[in-house]
Structure formats: C-alpha cells, structure tokens
Write a protein that holds these residues in place. Structure first.
Motif, PDB file in Angstrom:
ATOM      1  N   PHE A  23      38.869  51.386  20.961  1.00 33.48           N
ATOM      2  CA  PHE A  23      39.871  50.335  20.766  1.00 33.48           C
ATOM      3  C   PHE A  23      40.460  49.895  22.099  1.00 33.48           C
ATOM      4  CE2 PHE A  23      44.466  49.580  20.581  1.00 33.48           C
ATOM      5  CZ  PHE A  23      44.559  48.512  19.706  1.00 33.48           C
ATOM      6  N   THR A  24      40.625  50.847  23.016  1.00 34.08           N
ATOM      7  CA  THR A  24      41.194  50.545  24.326  1.00 34.08           C
ATOM      8  C   THR A  24      40.124  50.104  25.319  1.00 34.08           C
ATOM      9  OG1 THR A  24      42.874  52.241  23.912  1.00 34.08           O
ATOM     10  CG2 THR A  24      42.648  51.447  26.167  1.00 34.08           C
ATOM     11  N   GLY A  25      39.001  50.825  25.345  1.00 34.63           N
ATOM     12  CA  GLY A  25      38.018  50.614  26.393  1.00 34.63           C
ATOM     13  C   GLY A  25      37.103  49.419  26.198  1.00 34.63           C
ATOM     14  N   VAL A  26      36.745  49.102  24.948  1.00 35.06           N
ATOM     15  CA  VAL A  26      35.812  48.003  24.710  1.00 35.06           C
ATOM     16  C   VAL A  26      36.396  46.653  25.126  1.00 35.06           C
ATOM     17  CG1 VAL A  26      34.529  46.750  22.930  1.00 35.06           C
ATOM     18  CG2 VAL A  26      34.528  49.242  22.939  1.00 35.06           C
ATOM     19  N   PRO A  27      37.646  46.310  24.751  1.00 36.07           N
ATOM     20  CA  PRO A  27      38.215  45.050  25.257  1.00 36.07           C
ATOM     21  C   PRO A  27      38.296  44.992  26.780  1.00 36.07           C
ATOM     22  CG  PRO A  27      39.500  45.847  23.402  1.00 36.07           C
ATOM     23  CD  PRO A  27      38.557  46.945  23.775  1.00 36.07           C
ATOM     24  N   VAL A  28      38.643  46.121  27.419  1.00 39.68           N
ATOM     25  CA  VAL A  28      38.703  46.149  28.882  1.00 39.68           C
ATOM     26  C   VAL A  28      37.320  45.913  29.468  1.00 39.68           C
ATOM     27  CG1 VAL A  28      39.210  47.588  30.891  1.00 39.68           C
ATOM     28  CG2 VAL A  28      40.734  47.632  28.912  1.00 39.68           C
ATOM     29  N   LEU A  29      36.300  46.505  28.867  1.00 39.18           N
ATOM     30  CA  LEU A  29      34.931  46.298  29.336  1.00 39.18           C
ATOM     31  C   LEU A  29      34.535  44.832  29.231  1.00 39.18           C
ATOM     32  CD1 LEU A  29      32.253  47.580  30.304  1.00 39.18           C
ATOM     33  CD2 LEU A  29      31.644  47.870  27.888  1.00 39.18           C
ATOM     34  N   SER A  30      34.918  44.176  28.145  1.00 38.21           N
ATOM     35  CA  SER A  30      34.633  42.753  27.990  1.00 38.21           C
ATOM     36  C   SER A  30      35.321  41.930  29.068  1.00 38.21           C
ATOM     37  CB  SER A  30      35.068  42.285  26.599  1.00 38.21           C
ATOM     38  OG  SER A  30      34.919  40.891  26.457  1.00 38.21           O
ATOM     39  N   LEU A  31      36.583  42.265  29.344  1.00 33.73           N
ATOM     40  CA  LEU A  31      37.334  41.538  30.366  1.00 33.73           C
ATOM     41  C   LEU A  31      36.753  41.770  31.758  1.00 33.73           C
ATOM     42  CD1 LEU A  31      40.916  42.276  29.011  1.00 33.73           C
ATOM     43  CD2 LEU A  31      39.788  40.042  29.064  1.00 33.73           C
ATOM     44  N   LEU A  32      36.284  42.985  32.029  1.00 30.83           N
ATOM     45  CA  LEU A  32      35.637  43.255  33.315  1.00 30.83           C
ATOM     46  C   LEU A  32      34.369  42.426  33.465  1.00 30.83           C
ATOM     47  CD1 LEU A  32      36.020  47.149  33.595  1.00 30.83           C
ATOM     48  CD2 LEU A  32      37.207  45.413  34.938  1.00 30.83           C
ATOM     49  N   GLY A  33      33.612  42.298  32.372  1.00 27.46           N
ATOM     50  CA  GLY A  33      32.417  41.463  32.412  1.00 27.46           C
ATOM     51  C   GLY A  33      32.750  40.001  32.635  1.00 27.46           C
ATOM     52  N   TYR A  34      33.818  39.534  31.990  1.00 26.64           N
ATOM     53  CA  TYR A  34      34.233  38.137  32.160  1.00 26.64           C
ATOM     54  C   TYR A  34      34.683  37.879  33.594  1.00 26.64           C
ATOM     55  CZ  TYR A  34      36.134  33.616  30.711  1.00 26.64           C
ATOM     56  OH  TYR A  34      36.373  32.267  30.564  1.00 26.64           O
ATOM     57  N   LEU A  35      35.468  38.805  34.133  1.00 21.21           N
ATOM     58  CA  LEU A  35      35.931  38.659  35.512  1.00 21.21           C
ATOM     59  C   LEU A  35      34.759  38.718  36.481  1.00 21.21           C
ATOM     60  CD1 LEU A  35      38.413  38.426  37.346  1.00 21.21           C
ATOM     61  CD2 LEU A  35      38.526  40.924  37.381  1.00 21.21           C
ATOM     62  N   SER A  36      33.804  39.601  36.211  1.00 23.26           N
ATOM     63  CA  SER A  36      32.610  39.674  37.055  1.00 23.26           C
ATOM     64  C   SER A  36      31.797  38.391  36.961  1.00 23.26           C
ATOM     65  CB  SER A  36      31.760  40.882  36.645  1.00 23.26           C
ATOM     66  OG  SER A  36      30.608  40.991  37.448  1.00 23.26           O
ATOM     67  N   GLY A  37      31.762  37.769  35.771  1.00 27.65           N
ATOM     68  CA  GLY A  37      31.058  36.500  35.611  1.00 27.65           C
ATOM     69  C   GLY A  37      31.685  35.397  36.438  1.00 27.65           C
ATOM     70  N   ILE A  38      33.033  35.399  36.505  1.00 28.08           N
ATOM     71  CA  ILE A  38      33.715  34.401  37.331  1.00 28.08           C
ATOM     72  C   ILE A  38      33.402  34.632  38.804  1.00 28.08           C
ATOM     73  CG2 ILE A  38      35.980  33.569  38.082  1.00 28.08           C
ATOM     74  CD1 ILE A  38      37.023  34.146  35.289  1.00 28.08           C
ATOM     75  N   ALA A  39      33.437  35.912  39.226  1.00 28.91           N
ATOM     76  CA  ALA A  39      33.221  36.224  40.639  1.00 28.91           C
ATOM     77  C   ALA A  39      31.769  36.004  41.056  1.00 28.91           C
ATOM     78  CB  ALA A  39      33.641  37.666  40.915  1.00 28.91           C
ATOM     79  N   ARG A  40      30.840  36.393  40.200  1.00 25.68           N
ATOM     80  CA  ARG A  40      29.423  36.330  40.557  1.00 25.68           C
ATOM     81  C   ARG A  40      28.743  35.062  40.050  1.00 25.68           C
ATOM     82  NH1 ARG A  40      27.375  42.221  38.683  1.00 25.68           N
ATOM     83  NH2 ARG A  40      25.406  41.414  39.512  1.00 25.68           N
ATOM     84  N   LYS A  41      29.441  34.314  39.194  1.00 23.42           N
ATOM     85  CA  LYS A  41      28.913  33.060  38.650  1.00 23.42           C
ATOM     86  C   LYS A  41      27.570  33.267  37.961  1.00 23.42           C
ATOM     87  CE  LYS A  41      31.350  30.241  42.046  1.00 23.42           C
ATOM     88  NZ  LYS A  41      31.251  29.195  43.123  1.00 23.42           N
ATOM     89  N   LYS A  42      27.532  34.282  37.089  1.00 19.75           N
ATOM     90  CA  LYS A  42      26.327  34.590  36.320  1.00 19.75           C
ATOM     91  C   LYS A  42      26.573  34.299  34.847  1.00 19.75           C
ATOM     92  CE  LYS A  42      23.901  38.047  39.118  1.00 19.75           C
ATOM     93  NZ  LYS A  42      22.599  37.358  39.075  1.00 19.75           N
ATOM     94  N   VAL A  43      25.693  33.515  34.247  1.00 19.50           N
ATOM     95  CA  VAL A  43      25.817  33.185  32.825  1.00 19.50           C
ATOM     96  C   VAL A  43      25.648  34.437  31.975  1.00 19.50           C
ATOM     97  CG1 VAL A  43      24.858  31.819  30.940  1.00 19.50           C
ATOM     98  CG2 VAL A  43      24.995  30.844  33.240  1.00 19.50           C
ATOM     99  N   PHE A  44      24.784  35.355  32.419  1.00 20.49           N
ATOM    100  CA  PHE A  44      24.552  36.577  31.662  1.00 20.49           C
ATOM    101  C   PHE A  44      25.852  37.360  31.445  1.00 20.49           C
ATOM    102  CE2 PHE A  44      19.777  37.288  32.736  1.00 20.49           C
ATOM    103  CZ  PHE A  44      19.460  36.225  31.903  1.00 20.49           C
ATOM    104  N   MET A  45      26.734  37.363  32.444  1.00 20.67           N
ATOM    105  CA  MET A  45      27.970  38.133  32.343  1.00 20.67           C
ATOM    106  C   MET A  45      28.876  37.564  31.258  1.00 20.67           C
ATOM    107  SD  MET A  45      27.386  40.464  34.450  1.00 20.67           S
ATOM    108  CE  MET A  45      28.928  41.246  34.103  1.00 20.67           C
ATOM    109  N   PHE A  46      28.945  36.245  31.152  1.00 26.62           N
ATOM    110  CA  PHE A  46      29.779  35.622  30.121  1.00 26.62           C
ATOM    111  C   PHE A  46      29.219  35.909  28.722  1.00 26.62           C
ATOM    112  CE2 PHE A  46      30.681  32.815  33.826  1.00 26.62           C
ATOM    113  CZ  PHE A  46      32.029  33.086  33.929  1.00 26.62           C
TER     114      PHE A  46
END
Length: 324
Positions: A23-46
């Motif tokens: 419940f705690t870790g999965v949303p954080v993991l999603s947000l880390l992926g989203y933030l990484s997608g913004i930084a790395r500009k990868k469609v796969f991350m989104f």
C-alpha cells in the motif's frame, strides 16, 4: 506479565504488514517511475508508472475499505468489547488520510491522459496521494508502538527508536512493492501488450529499484542502535536478524537474476517466488520490530517465539560441544 507472541500470531500479522508495505511502496514506485520518465524522457517509464499506479490504486481502495470496516465495527462493538487499538488515535485519522490518498492517487491514475498534459501538476497530484499513503503507514505503526509502550509520549521524540524503524519500513515497502509490481507486470503481459522490448526494460528497472531499496534498508540498523543503545538487547535480535539477512539476500539474488537477464520474461519462476520471499523478510523483520518496541518499553510488554528458538539452538549447540 508479558504477552507471548507465537509464530501463529506472526504469520497473519506479517501478511497484513506485507499488504501495508505494498500500500505504501507501490504508489511510491509508480511516482519514481513517473519522475524518472520526466528526467530521462522515456515513454516506457510513463507506461510503467501508469501500470504500477493501477496496482497501487487497488491497494489503496482495499485498505480504505478495510479501515472503514474496522472503524464501523469499533463503533458497533466498541461499547461491548475492549478495543486493543485506540481507534480515536488511528482509525478515524487513518480513514481520513486513506480518503485523501484515494482521491489524489485516484485522480493521478484514472485521469492520466488529461493530467499528463501538464506533467508537473500530474506529479504533484500523485505525490500528495503517495505522501498520504506514507503518513497512513506512519500513524498506524505509531499507534501500535504506543500500545506496546504505554509510557511513550503522544508524538515520537527526535531520539526515539521509532524513527529508524519507520524509515526502514518505508525502504522495505518500496522493495516489497517492487516484487509485487514485477508479478503484476507479468500478469498484465498479455493484457497490455506493449512489446517485448518494453517488458525487458521495465522489468529490469523495477528489479533494480527493489535491489537498491532492499540493500539500503539494513543501514537504518546503525541509526537504531545509536537511538536505543541504553536499552539495546542484542541477544533478542540475533536470530530474527540472521533470518532477515538470509531472506533479504535471497530476495536480492532473485531480483538480480531478473535485472541481469537479457529476457526477464523467461524468469517467471523468480518473478512469482520473489513476493513470497519478501513476505518472509517482512515476517522476520516484524519480529525484530516487536522486540525493539519491547526494549523501548524496557522489557515489560511482550516476548516472541524467537527467544524460545534461540534458547533451543543454544541448548542444542552446547550439547553438541559436550559430545565433542
């Protein structure tokens, strides 16, 4: 009189603790992926962030319903039964926080295409929901901690042993959430057919996230020792600590196998087994947390089955030494 915690008590509690971790870790993991997608500009991350966000929303919905059910039951049965947890400390505030997490993370997940036009706003909405999940977990752990240590203040002090425990719970939550995320991605493989290259990339990314947070989590034990060195009793933590290291190493090896594989989807057995190993990690770590809470209460609250196991092991070892 101390309360004895048997292994039959730990197993269902560990299952609930694992669900709380996801419940705690999965949303954080999603947000880390989203933030990484913004930084790395990868469609796969989104795409990965959106898939994992759906899993996180499922955990938030189920936990919110469970919280509401327990609160309703406490009002109905409260006058007739002695509730163990102080529901006015946790259940009511926890329900409000779950509602905040549900609203914000629900918008983050269900309004993805609309909010994604303004990525910083999308990230802020999701971050509020993720922060609410972390706050919910912290309030729950503190409520249980206060029950185990009735002399503790209303709020944890800066030098409390609770803080390193809470930080480690957050780190292990993301690692456990990564294992759950791998299983969910495997399940969605045929439903969200984004191609083999996509799953090769995201399975490796999620595995590396799990490895990082799992490896970093034991460092909080140093903080825990200095926070409670006056009451620290290492004898009660030797066996659960050793089992924690064994299961954690096994979980990291499974994640490493997935991360280093050129074709992660061929490691279905490792993906399926990994959440079960993290459940064992959570179980033995829960024993350690109970022992730490007992130390904070100066050994006046409870004892766990690990103490009996340790005595049995010492007796067996001493018997073998006499034979030699």
């Amino acid at each position: 009189m101390q309360i004895f915690i048997s292994i039959n008590d730990i197993l269902p509690a560990a299952a609930l603790f694992f669900i709380l971790a996801c419940f705690t870790g999965v949303p954080v993991l999603s947000l880390l992926g989203y933030l990484s997608g913004i930084a790395r500009k990868k469609v796969f991350m989104f795409k990965m962030a959106r898939q994992i966000a759906r899993l996180g929303l499922l955990f938030i919905i189920s936990t919110s319903l469970a919280c509401a059910g327990v609160l309703g039951a406490s009002y109905y049965y409260g006058p007739e039964a002695d509730m163990w947890l102080e529901h006015h400390v946790f259940w009511e505030s926890g329900l409000y926080i779950c509602f905040v997490a549900l609203i914000f993370f629900g918008f983050f997940t269900l309004c993805w295409n609309w909010l994604a036009r303004v990525k910083w706003l999308h990230l802020v909405v999701g971050s509020v929901g993720g922060a609410a999940c972390m706050l919910f977990a912290g309030i729950l752990l503190w409520a249980v901690w206060r029950e185990l240590d009735p002399l503790s203040p209303v709020y944890p002090q800066a030098d409390s042993m609770f803080w390193p425990v809470l930080v480690q719970v957050y780190l292990l939550s993301i690692a456990a959430g990564s294992a759950a995320g791998l299983l969910y991605l495997l399940y969605r493989r045929n439903l969200d057919d984004f191609g083999r290259d996509y799953y090769r990339f995201v399975l490796g990314y999620v595995s590396r996230c799990g490895i990082f947070f799992a490896v970093v989590s034991p460092l909080t034990c140093i903080w825990l020792y200095f926070a409670g060195r006056e009451v620290f009793m290492p004898d009660h933590l030797i066996m659960p600590g050793a089992l924690f290291v064994i299961f954690l190493v096994l979980a990291v090896l499974l994640l490493l196998r997935i991360a280093r594989s050129a074709h992660p989807l061929r490691n279905k057995a490792a993906i399926i087994v990994c959440p079960g190993v993290f459940l064992l990690v959570v179980a033995v770590r829960l024993v350690s947390y109970l022992e730490v809470a007992d130390m904070a209460a100066q050994g006046e609250v409870l004892s766990t089955f690990m103490r009996d196991w340790m005595q049995a092991l010492e007796s067996w070892a001493s018997g073998r030494i006499r034979m030699w």
